[in-house]
Enzyme design. Structure first.
Site, PDB file in Angstrom:
ATOM      1  N   THR A  77       0.873  -1.177   0.000  1.00 13.67           N
ATOM      2  CA  THR A  77       0.000   0.000   0.000  1.00 13.67           C
ATOM      3  C   THR A  77       0.904   1.219   0.000  1.00 13.67           C
ATOM      4  OG1 THR A  77       0.010   0.235   2.404  1.00 13.67           O
ATOM      5  CG2 THR A  77      -1.657  -1.250   1.469  1.00 13.67           C
TER       6      THR A  77
ATOM      7  N   PHE B 124       2.244  -8.360  11.100  1.00  9.87           N
ATOM      8  CA  PHE B 124       2.366  -6.910  11.264  1.00  9.87           C
ATOM      9  C   PHE B 124       1.429  -6.150  10.323  1.00  9.87           C
ATOM     10  CE2 PHE B 124       6.647  -8.366  12.462  1.00  9.87           C
ATOM     11  CZ  PHE B 124       6.931  -7.590  13.578  1.00  9.87           C
TER      12      PHE B 124
ATOM     13  N   THR C  56      -1.625  -2.934  19.253  1.00  8.27           N
ATOM     14  CA  THR C  56      -1.252  -1.619  19.771  1.00  8.27           C
ATOM     15  C   THR C  56      -1.884  -1.369  21.143  1.00  8.27           C
ATOM     16  OG1 THR C  56      -1.716   0.737  19.402  1.00  8.27           O
ATOM     17  CG2 THR C  56      -3.189  -0.786  18.320  1.00  8.27           C
ATOM     18  N   ASP C  57      -1.267  -0.485  21.917  1.00  7.45           N
ATOM     19  CA  ASP C  57      -1.867  -0.100  23.205  1.00  7.45           C
ATOM     20  C   ASP C  57      -3.104   0.781  22.998  1.00  7.45           C
ATOM     21  OD1 ASP C  57      -0.606   2.212  22.332  1.00  7.45           O
ATOM     22  OD2 ASP C  57       0.435   2.616  24.218  1.00  7.45           O
ATOM     23  N   GLU C  58      -3.314   1.241  21.759  1.00  8.70           N
ATOM     24  CA  GLU C  58      -4.459   2.127  21.515  1.00  8.70           C
ATOM     25  C   GLU C  58      -5.792   1.399  21.704  1.00  8.70           C
ATOM     26  OE1 GLU C  58      -4.166   4.804  18.204  1.00  8.70           O
ATOM     27  OE2 GLU C  58      -1.986   4.709  18.245  1.00  8.70           O
TER      28      GLU C  58
ATOM     29  N   TYR D  73      -9.309   3.144  13.658  1.00  9.48           N
ATOM     30  CA  TYR D  73      -8.062   2.356  13.655  1.00  9.48           C
ATOM     31  C   TYR D  73      -7.989   1.472  14.897  1.00  9.48           C
ATOM     32  CZ  TYR D  73      -3.187   1.274  14.756  1.00  9.48           C
ATOM     33  OH  TYR D  73      -2.040   0.619  15.134  1.00  9.48           O
TER      34      TYR D  73
ATOM     35  N   LYS E 260      -8.192  -2.694  15.336  1.00 11.54           N
ATOM     36  CA  LYS E 260      -7.144  -3.508  15.963  1.00 11.54           C
ATOM     37  C   LYS E 260      -7.722  -4.291  17.151  1.00 11.54           C
ATOM     38  CE  LYS E 260      -3.381  -3.727  15.111  1.00 11.54           C
ATOM     39  NZ  LYS E 260      -2.632  -4.600  14.137  1.00 11.54           N
TER      40      LYS E 260
ATOM     41  N   ASN F 237       3.873   3.515  21.240  1.00  8.99           N
ATOM     42  CA  ASN F 237       4.313   4.180  19.996  1.00  8.99           C
ATOM     43  C   ASN F 237       5.784   3.909  19.689  1.00  8.99           C
ATOM     44  OD1 ASN F 237       1.838   5.617  20.748  1.00  8.99           O
ATOM     45  ND2 ASN F 237       2.397   6.958  19.049  1.00  8.99           N
TER      46      ASN F 237
ATOM     47  N   ASN G 127       3.881  15.396  23.515  1.00  9.24           N
ATOM     48  CA  ASN G 127       4.231  15.686  22.120  1.00  9.24           C
ATOM     49  C   ASN G 127       5.050  16.968  21.982  1.00  9.24           C
ATOM     50  OD1 ASN G 127       2.964  13.403  21.249  1.00  9.24           O
ATOM     51  ND2 ASN G 127       1.115  14.420  20.510  1.00  9.24           N
TER      52      ASN G 127
HETATM   53  N1  LIG Z   1       3.712   2.298  14.503  1.00 14.28           N
HETATM   54  C1  LIG Z   1       3.496   2.137  15.812  1.00 14.28           C
HETATM   55  O1  LIG Z   1       3.893   2.973  16.626  1.00 14.28           O
HETATM   56  C2  LIG Z   1       2.781   0.900  16.307  1.00 14.28           C
HETATM   57  C3  LIG Z   1       2.679   0.694  17.683  1.00 14.28           C
HETATM   58  C4  LIG Z   1       2.068  -0.481  18.148  1.00 14.28           C
HETATM   59  C5  LIG Z   1       1.582  -1.402  17.248  1.00 14.28           C
HETATM   60  N2  LIG Z   1       1.671  -1.158  15.910  1.00 14.28           N
HETATM   61  C6  LIG Z   1       1.163  -2.199  14.994  1.00 14.28           C
HETATM   62  O2  LIG Z   1       2.296  -2.720  14.311  1.00 14.28           O
HETATM   63  C7  LIG Z   1       1.925  -3.151  12.998  1.00 14.28           C
HETATM   64  C8  LIG Z   1       2.807  -2.497  11.966  1.00 14.28           C
HETATM   65  O3  LIG Z   1       2.688  -1.069  12.073  1.00 14.28           O
HETATM   66  P1  LIG Z   1       3.584  -0.108  11.167  1.00 14.28           P
HETATM   67  O4  LIG Z   1       3.691   1.177  11.879  1.00 14.28           O
HETATM   68  O5  LIG Z   1       4.805  -0.822  10.728  1.00 14.28           O
HETATM   69  O6  LIG Z   1       2.605   0.086   9.923  1.00 14.28           O
HETATM   70  P2  LIG Z   1       2.924   0.575   8.446  1.00 14.28           P
HETATM   71  O7  LIG Z   1       1.694   1.303   8.007  1.00 14.28           O
HETATM   72  O8  LIG Z   1       4.238   1.283   8.383  1.00 14.28           O
HETATM   73  O9  LIG Z   1       3.081  -0.774   7.601  1.00 14.28           O
HETATM   74  C9  LIG Z   1       2.001  -1.606   7.299  1.00 14.28           C
HETATM   75  C10 LIG Z   1       2.440  -2.570   6.210  1.00 14.28           C
HETATM   76  O10 LIG Z   1       1.347  -3.466   5.958  1.00 14.28           O
HETATM   77  C11 LIG Z   1       1.165  -3.567   4.547  1.00 14.28           C
HETATM   78  N3  LIG Z   1      -0.249  -3.891   4.290  1.00 14.28           N
HETATM   79  C12 LIG Z   1      -1.333  -3.078   4.506  1.00 14.28           C
HETATM   80  N4  LIG Z   1      -2.451  -3.704   4.135  1.00 14.28           N
HETATM   81  C13 LIG Z   1      -2.085  -4.952   3.710  1.00 14.28           C
HETATM   82  C14 LIG Z   1      -2.813  -6.083   3.232  1.00 14.28           C
HETATM   83  N5  LIG Z   1      -4.144  -6.037   3.117  1.00 14.28           N
HETATM   84  N6  LIG Z   1      -2.121  -7.186   2.893  1.00 14.28           N
HETATM   85  C15 LIG Z   1      -0.762  -7.228   3.015  1.00 14.28           C
HETATM   86  N7  LIG Z   1      -0.029  -6.196   3.445  1.00 14.28           N
HETATM   87  C16 LIG Z   1      -0.682  -5.067   3.806  1.00 14.28           C
HETATM   88  C17 LIG Z   1       1.566  -2.221   3.996  1.00 14.28           C
HETATM   89  O11 LIG Z   1       1.880  -2.280   2.616  1.00 14.28           O
HETATM   90  C18 LIG Z   1       2.774  -1.887   4.886  1.00 14.28           C
HETATM   91  O12 LIG Z   1       3.942  -2.426   4.335  1.00 14.28           O
HETATM   92  C19 LIG Z   1       0.440  -2.786  12.850  1.00 14.28           C
HETATM   93  O13 LIG Z   1      -0.319  -3.937  13.118  1.00 14.28           O
HETATM   94  C20 LIG Z   1       0.199  -1.727  13.918  1.00 14.28           C
HETATM   95  O14 LIG Z   1      -1.126  -1.753  14.369  1.00 14.28           O
HETATM   96  C21 LIG Z   1       2.251  -0.037  15.416  1.00 14.28           C
END
Ligand SMILES: NC(=O)c1ccc[n+]([C@@H]2O[C@H](COP(=O)([O-])OP(=O)(O)OC[C@H]3O[C@@H](n4cnc5c(N)ncnc54)[C@H](O)[C@@H]3O)[C@@H](O)[C@H]2O)c1
Length: 334
Positions: A36, A77, A120-122, A147, A151, A176, A246
């Site tokens: 994406t 992920f 996520t903690d959210e 979002y 989750k 985060n 922030n």
């Molecule tokens: N970023 C944070 O601070 C954070 C904190 C806690 C948990 N998370 C969780 O960690 C995970 C990864 O987060 P991130 O920040 O790396 O997200 P990101 O948006 O950077 O990456 C998401 C990835 O998933 C891929 N993707 C999206 N839809 C898809 C689909 N239908 N099929 C296959 N691939 C798909 C995208 O192409 C992208 O490469 C998520 O589940 C998020 O909820 C993130």
């Protein structure tokens, strides 16, 4: 060990794949990613010959079934991950985060493959700024945005697949993350790349919201501990005691650029913006002995700033479109 990593071209997934290839060379990694706007093959370019990359959707049940049938474990992920986008259009969040997780769960159930679910903690909603408590594994779910609600739904699916179908799954809910390869739409990379472009950082509202920052490498080392030794069915909270509001984060970044601490703009706040997140990671630390490596937030931030300075070719192609999207979503300097 053969491992399927969904979302491995995204921020945390790409860092996880790099860490795995470096620290666990015996693991054969297959990445499944839809690419994406948030996915970027360039994040895996330096290790492209050491992994298998499959371009596809986690909601494609036939593809997922074939891939899951060939591995020993899945780390999930892949997600739509940006709160602001979920307010503008919740549908992709329902489709990927809920239906996509369902598709993976059915495949790991069928093939009896170990599964780790990244969340996520959210999902816990937010805490008052003066609340002395933190989220723990028993905090009730109370998501605020499409979002976090999507989750939360996916977490519930995982728990029920463990209980009803005996799926060997663990879950982790992390605070985060910051570090390399994070999309420029997100708070910290946005401020850093604005300053590289000599644009003033932009702070939502007064900037009092508190986030519990963790370096992405620490998140991923915790995921490996859970994969290795986590109890099936158990949720582990991952956090590194990194609470900062922030405004302080923007001021740290300004200082790192040698700029005045108040050289930033306030912009319209996000509707329903959560006030404070804080994680109690006692279970992870006591049961699995995990500890973060990055204990000094400023040091981790300095390293991240350096990474964005050194890797402009990675983020530059997304920068203009991202800033335009913020303007068309109604962001205004106050
Ligand atoms: N970023 C944070 O601070 C954070 C904190 C806690 C948990 N998370 C969780 O960690 C995970 C990864 O987060 P991130 O920040 O790396 O997200 P990101 O948006 O950077 O990456 C998401 C990835 O998933 C891929 N993707 C999206 N839809 C898809 C689909 N239908 N099929 C296959 N691939 C798909 C995208 O192409 C992208 O490469 C998520 O589940 C998020 O909820 C993130």
């Amino acid at each position: 060990m053969r491992l399927l990593v969904t979302g491995g071209a995204g921020f945390i997934g790409a860092n996880f794949v790099h860490q795995t290839v470096t620290r666990r060379p015996g693991v054969q990694v297959t990445v499944l990613d839809k690419l994406t706007y948030a996915g970027n093959r360039a994040s895996l370019a330096s290790i492209a010959d050491r992994i298998e990359f499959v371009h596809g959707d986690i909601a494609d049940t036939a593809l997922v079934d074939r891939l899951v049938g060939g591995v020993d474990a899945v780390v999930h992920f892949a997600a739509e991950s940006h709160n602001d986008n979920s307010l503008a259009d919740p549908w992709p969040f329902i489709q990927t985060n809920i239906v996509g997780t369902y598709s993976l769960l059915q495949a790991v159930r069928r093939h009896q493959v170990r599964y780790h679910h990244i969340s996520t903690d959210e999902v816990y909603g937010d805490l008052a700024l003066d609340d002395p408590t933190a989220f723990s594994e028993v905090t009730p779910y109370n998501p605020s945005s499409p979002y976090s609600a999507s989750k939360a739904s996916s977490d519930m699916l995982v728990r029920s697949w463990v209980r009803s179908f005996g799926v060997r799954a663990t879950l982790s809910n992390c605070s985060n993350n910051y570090g390399p390869f994070q999309h420029v739409e997100k708070f910290i990379p946005r401020q850093i790349t604005n300053l590289i472009d000599d644009v003033r950082p932009r702070l939502y509202g007064a900037g009092h919201q508190v986030r519990d920052w963790i370096h992405v490498d620490d998140h991923n080392s915790a995921v490996w501990e859970i994969l290795d030794r986590g109890r099936i069915g158990q949720t582990y909270l991952i956090g590194a005691d990194g609470e900062r509001d922030n405004k302080s984060v923007v001021q740290f970044i300004l200082e790192a650029f040698g700029r005045d601490r108040d050289d930033f703009d306030h912009v319209t706040d996000r509707p329903g913006h959560d006030l404070r997140y804080a994680i109690d990671s006692t279970l992870l630390r006591t049961e699995l002995g995990w500890e973060p490596e990055y204990r000094d937030f400023r040091k981790g931030l300095d390293a991240t700033i350096e990474w964005y300075r050194d890797n402009e070719s990675w983020w530059r192609p997304q920068k203009d479109a991202t800033e335009r999207a913020y303007v068309s979503a109604g962001e205004k300097v106050l």
